[in-house]
Design a protein around this motif. Structure first.
Motif, PDB file in Angstrom:
ATOM      1  N   CYS A   4       0.871  -1.167   0.000  1.00 57.74           N
ATOM      2  CA  CYS A   4       0.000   0.000   0.000  1.00 57.74           C
ATOM      3  C   CYS A   4       0.912   1.222   0.000  1.00 57.74           C
ATOM      4  O   CYS A   4       1.744   1.376   0.889  1.00 57.74           O
ATOM      5  CB  CYS A   4      -0.898   0.001   1.233  1.00 57.74           C
ATOM      6  SG  CYS A   4      -1.986   1.429   1.315  1.00 57.74           S
ATOM      7  N   GLU A   5       0.773   2.081  -0.994  1.00 53.09           N
ATOM      8  CA  GLU A   5       1.672   3.224  -1.115  1.00 53.09           C
ATOM      9  C   GLU A   5       1.194   4.459  -0.371  1.00 53.09           C
ATOM     10  O   GLU A   5       1.917   5.428  -0.254  1.00 53.09           O
ATOM     11  CB  GLU A   5       1.888   3.551  -2.585  1.00 53.09           C
ATOM     12  CG  GLU A   5       2.625   2.435  -3.302  1.00 53.09           C
ATOM     13  CD  GLU A   5       2.967   2.772  -4.733  1.00 53.09           C
ATOM     14  OE1 GLU A   5       2.405   3.737  -5.283  1.00 53.09           O
ATOM     15  OE2 GLU A   5       3.796   2.061  -5.302  1.00 53.09           O
ATOM     16  N   GLU A   6      -0.012   4.441   0.135  1.00 57.15           N
ATOM     17  CA  GLU A   6      -0.566   5.582   0.868  1.00 57.15           C
ATOM     18  C   GLU A   6      -0.570   5.287   2.366  1.00 57.15           C
ATOM     19  O   GLU A   6      -0.678   4.148   2.784  1.00 57.15           O
ATOM     20  CB  GLU A   6      -2.010   5.860   0.416  1.00 57.15           C
ATOM     21  CG  GLU A   6      -2.155   6.164  -1.061  1.00 57.15           C
ATOM     22  CD  GLU A   6      -1.513   7.478  -1.460  1.00 57.15           C
ATOM     23  OE1 GLU A   6      -1.574   8.440  -0.674  1.00 57.15           O
ATOM     24  OE2 GLU A   6      -0.933   7.532  -2.558  1.00 57.15           O
ATOM     25  N   MET A   7      -0.472   6.335   3.164  1.00 59.70           N
ATOM     26  CA  MET A   7      -0.632   6.187   4.615  1.00 59.70           C
ATOM     27  C   MET A   7      -2.120   6.003   4.897  1.00 59.70           C
ATOM     28  O   MET A   7      -2.944   6.779   4.408  1.00 59.70           O
ATOM     29  CB  MET A   7      -0.128   7.437   5.338  1.00 59.70           C
ATOM     30  CG  MET A   7       1.381   7.622   5.268  1.00 59.70           C
ATOM     31  SD  MET A   7       2.294   6.323   6.122  1.00 59.70           S
ATOM     32  CE  MET A   7       1.788   6.608   7.797  1.00 59.70           C
ATOM     33  N   GLY A  32      -3.816 -18.295  -0.859  1.00 61.08           N
ATOM     34  CA  GLY A  32      -4.398 -17.423   0.142  1.00 61.08           C
ATOM     35  C   GLY A  32      -5.689 -18.062   0.616  1.00 61.08           C
ATOM     36  O   GLY A  32      -5.917 -19.246   0.364  1.00 61.08           O
ATOM     37  N   PRO A  33      -6.531 -17.351   1.275  1.00 60.19           N
ATOM     38  CA  PRO A  33      -6.492 -15.899   1.471  1.00 60.19           C
ATOM     39  C   PRO A  33      -5.495 -15.478   2.553  1.00 60.19           C
ATOM     40  O   PRO A  33      -5.131 -16.259   3.424  1.00 60.19           O
ATOM     41  CB  PRO A  33      -7.911 -15.556   1.890  1.00 60.19           C
ATOM     42  CG  PRO A  33      -8.418 -16.792   2.552  1.00 60.19           C
ATOM     43  CD  PRO A  33      -7.744 -17.944   1.849  1.00 60.19           C
ATOM     44  N   VAL A  34      -5.072 -14.231   2.429  1.00 60.00           N
ATOM     45  CA  VAL A  34      -4.221 -13.582   3.417  1.00 60.00           C
ATOM     46  C   VAL A  34      -5.020 -12.427   3.999  1.00 60.00           C
ATOM     47  O   VAL A  34      -5.621 -11.651   3.253  1.00 60.00           O
ATOM     48  CB  VAL A  34      -2.922 -13.053   2.765  1.00 60.00           C
ATOM     49  CG1 VAL A  34      -2.116 -12.236   3.745  1.00 60.00           C
ATOM     50  CG2 VAL A  34      -2.112 -14.201   2.201  1.00 60.00           C
ATOM     51  N   LEU A  35      -5.044 -12.311   5.300  1.00 61.58           N
ATOM     52  CA  LEU A  35      -5.730 -11.221   5.990  1.00 61.58           C
ATOM     53  C   LEU A  35      -4.656 -10.280   6.522  1.00 61.58           C
ATOM     54  O   LEU A  35      -3.727 -10.717   7.207  1.00 61.58           O
ATOM     55  CB  LEU A  35      -6.575 -11.783   7.137  1.00 61.58           C
ATOM     56  CG  LEU A  35      -7.486 -10.811   7.869  1.00 61.58           C
ATOM     57  CD1 LEU A  35      -8.522 -10.218   6.920  1.00 61.58           C
ATOM     58  CD2 LEU A  35      -8.177 -11.516   9.018  1.00 61.58           C
ATOM     59  N   HIS A  36      -4.752  -8.993   6.186  1.00 59.30           N
ATOM     60  CA  HIS A  36      -3.698  -8.050   6.558  1.00 59.30           C
ATOM     61  C   HIS A  36      -4.267  -6.661   6.824  1.00 59.30           C
ATOM     62  O   HIS A  36      -5.218  -6.238   6.172  1.00 59.30           O
ATOM     63  CB  HIS A  36      -2.653  -7.966   5.441  1.00 59.30           C
ATOM     64  CG  HIS A  36      -1.474  -7.125   5.793  1.00 59.30           C
ATOM     65  ND1 HIS A  36      -0.512  -7.530   6.686  1.00 59.30           N
ATOM     66  CD2 HIS A  36      -1.111  -5.891   5.377  1.00 59.30           C
ATOM     67  CE1 HIS A  36       0.403  -6.583   6.797  1.00 59.30           C
ATOM     68  NE2 HIS A  36       0.066  -5.576   6.024  1.00 59.30           N
ATOM     69  N   ASN A  37      -3.635  -5.943   7.745  1.00 56.82           N
ATOM     70  CA  ASN A  37      -4.002  -4.564   8.039  1.00 56.82           C
ATOM     71  C   ASN A  37      -2.878  -3.662   7.522  1.00 56.82           C
ATOM     72  O   ASN A  37      -1.806  -3.583   8.117  1.00 56.82           O
ATOM     73  CB  ASN A  37      -4.193  -4.362   9.547  1.00 56.82           C
ATOM     74  CG  ASN A  37      -4.732  -2.990   9.866  1.00 56.82           C
ATOM     75  OD1 ASN A  37      -4.471  -2.013   9.159  1.00 56.82           O
ATOM     76  ND2 ASN A  37      -5.490  -2.895  10.934  1.00 56.82           N
ATOM     77  N   PHE A  38      -3.128  -2.987   6.400  1.00 55.21           N
ATOM     78  CA  PHE A  38      -2.111  -2.156   5.768  1.00 55.21           C
ATOM     79  C   PHE A  38      -1.855  -0.855   6.531  1.00 55.21           C
ATOM     80  O   PHE A  38      -0.876  -0.181   6.254  1.00 55.21           O
ATOM     81  CB  PHE A  38      -2.474  -1.872   4.308  1.00 55.21           C
ATOM     82  CG  PHE A  38      -2.256  -3.062   3.418  1.00 55.21           C
ATOM     83  CD1 PHE A  38      -0.994  -3.355   2.918  1.00 55.21           C
ATOM     84  CD2 PHE A  38      -3.305  -3.911   3.103  1.00 55.21           C
ATOM     85  CE1 PHE A  38      -0.784  -4.458   2.116  1.00 55.21           C
ATOM     86  CE2 PHE A  38      -3.104  -5.017   2.294  1.00 55.21           C
ATOM     87  CZ  PHE A  38      -1.842  -5.298   1.799  1.00 55.21           C
ATOM     88  N   SER A  39      -2.702  -0.515   7.494  1.00 53.06           N
ATOM     89  CA  SER A  39      -2.414   0.665   8.320  1.00 53.06           C
ATOM     90  C   SER A  39      -1.322   0.345   9.343  1.00 53.06           C
ATOM     91  O   SER A  39      -0.650   1.239   9.840  1.00 53.06           O
ATOM     92  CB  SER A  39      -3.672   1.175   9.021  1.00 53.06           C
ATOM     93  OG  SER A  39      -4.110   0.272  10.010  1.00 53.06           O
ATOM     94  N   GLU A  40      -1.116  -0.935   9.639  1.00 53.88           N
ATOM     95  CA  GLU A  40      -0.077  -1.350  10.583  1.00 53.88           C
ATOM     96  C   GLU A  40       1.250  -1.643   9.895  1.00 53.88           C
ATOM     97  O   GLU A  40       2.313  -1.379  10.432  1.00 53.88           O
ATOM     98  CB  GLU A  40      -0.532  -2.586  11.359  1.00 53.88           C
ATOM     99  CG  GLU A  40      -1.707  -2.312  12.273  1.00 53.88           C
ATOM    100  CD  GLU A  40      -2.214  -3.566  12.968  1.00 53.88           C
ATOM    101  OE1 GLU A  40      -1.629  -4.659  12.782  1.00 53.88           O
ATOM    102  OE2 GLU A  40      -3.210  -3.456  13.703  1.00 53.88           O
ATOM    103  N   LYS A  41       1.185  -2.225   8.709  1.00 57.09           N
ATOM    104  CA  LYS A  41       2.385  -2.563   7.942  1.00 57.09           C
ATOM    105  C   LYS A  41       2.044  -2.418   6.463  1.00 57.09           C
ATOM    106  O   LYS A  41       1.056  -2.990   5.999  1.00 57.09           O
ATOM    107  CB  LYS A  41       2.838  -3.986   8.265  1.00 57.09           C
ATOM    108  CG  LYS A  41       4.168  -4.340   7.659  1.00 57.09           C
ATOM    109  CD  LYS A  41       4.633  -5.704   8.134  1.00 57.09           C
ATOM    110  CE  LYS A  41       5.958  -6.053   7.473  1.00 57.09           C
ATOM    111  NZ  LYS A  41       6.381  -7.411   7.785  1.00 57.09           N
ATOM    112  N   LYS A  42       2.857  -1.671   5.717  1.00 55.91           N
ATOM    113  CA  LYS A  42       2.538  -1.325   4.334  1.00 55.91           C
ATOM    114  C   LYS A  42       2.703  -2.461   3.333  1.00 55.91           C
ATOM    115  O   LYS A  42       2.200  -2.375   2.227  1.00 55.91           O
ATOM    116  CB  LYS A  42       3.403  -0.146   3.878  1.00 55.91           C
ATOM    117  CG  LYS A  42       3.118   1.128   4.624  1.00 55.91           C
ATOM    118  CD  LYS A  42       4.010   2.234   4.131  1.00 55.91           C
ATOM    119  CE  LYS A  42       3.141   3.188   3.366  1.00 55.91           C
ATOM    120  NZ  LYS A  42       3.829   4.304   2.793  1.00 55.91           N
TER     121      LYS A  42
END
Length: 101
Positions: A4-7, A32-42
Motif C-alpha cells: 500500500c503506497e498511501e498512509m 491465500g487468502p491472506v488477511l492483513h491490516n495495511f495501516s499497521e504494515k505497508k
C-alpha cells in the motif's frame, strides 16, 4: 508481495486477498487468502511456503507475458474473518515492471 503506497488511518479495516497467475490451462490455483491490516504494515505477502511461483509455466508463448490476478475478498463484519465469494474484485496485468492499482 502486495504494498500500500498511501498512509492509511488506524481505523482502516483489514483486507483479505488471494493471488493466482496464468490463464486457461496455464492457470495456477489461487493462493491465500491472506488477511492483513495495511495501516499497521505497508507490505504483505503470502506465507513463505506458498510464496514461490513457477512463472515460466504461466507464460503465454505468443505474447511472452503472463497474467497476475489479485482478488480482494469480502469481510465478515461481525468476526473479521474472510468469507469466500465470487463477487471479489479481480485485477489482471501483464508486462514487466511493478504495477500500481
Amino acid at each position: 508481495e502486495l504494498a500500500c503506497e498511501e498512509m492509511l488511518p488506524t481505523s482502516a479495516p483489514e483486507v483479505s486477498f488471494r493471488i493466482a497467475i496464468g490463464t486457461g490451462e496455464k492457470r495456477q490455483p489461487f493462493r491465500g487468502p491472506v488477511l492483513h491490516n495495511f495501516s499497521e504494515k505497508k507490505v504483505c505477502g503470502l506465507p513463505k511456503e506458498k510464496a514461490a511461483w513457477n512463472f515460466s509455466s504461466a507464460v503465454d508463448k505468443e505474447s511472452k507475458t503472463f497474467v497476475v490476478c489479485l482478488e480482494l475478498l469480502p469481510q465478515n463484519t461481525s468476526s473479521g474473518e474472510a468469507t469466500s465469494s465470487s463477487s471479489g474484485t479481480a485485477l489482471a496485468t501483464s508486462g514487466p515492471g511493478p504495477k500500481k492499482w
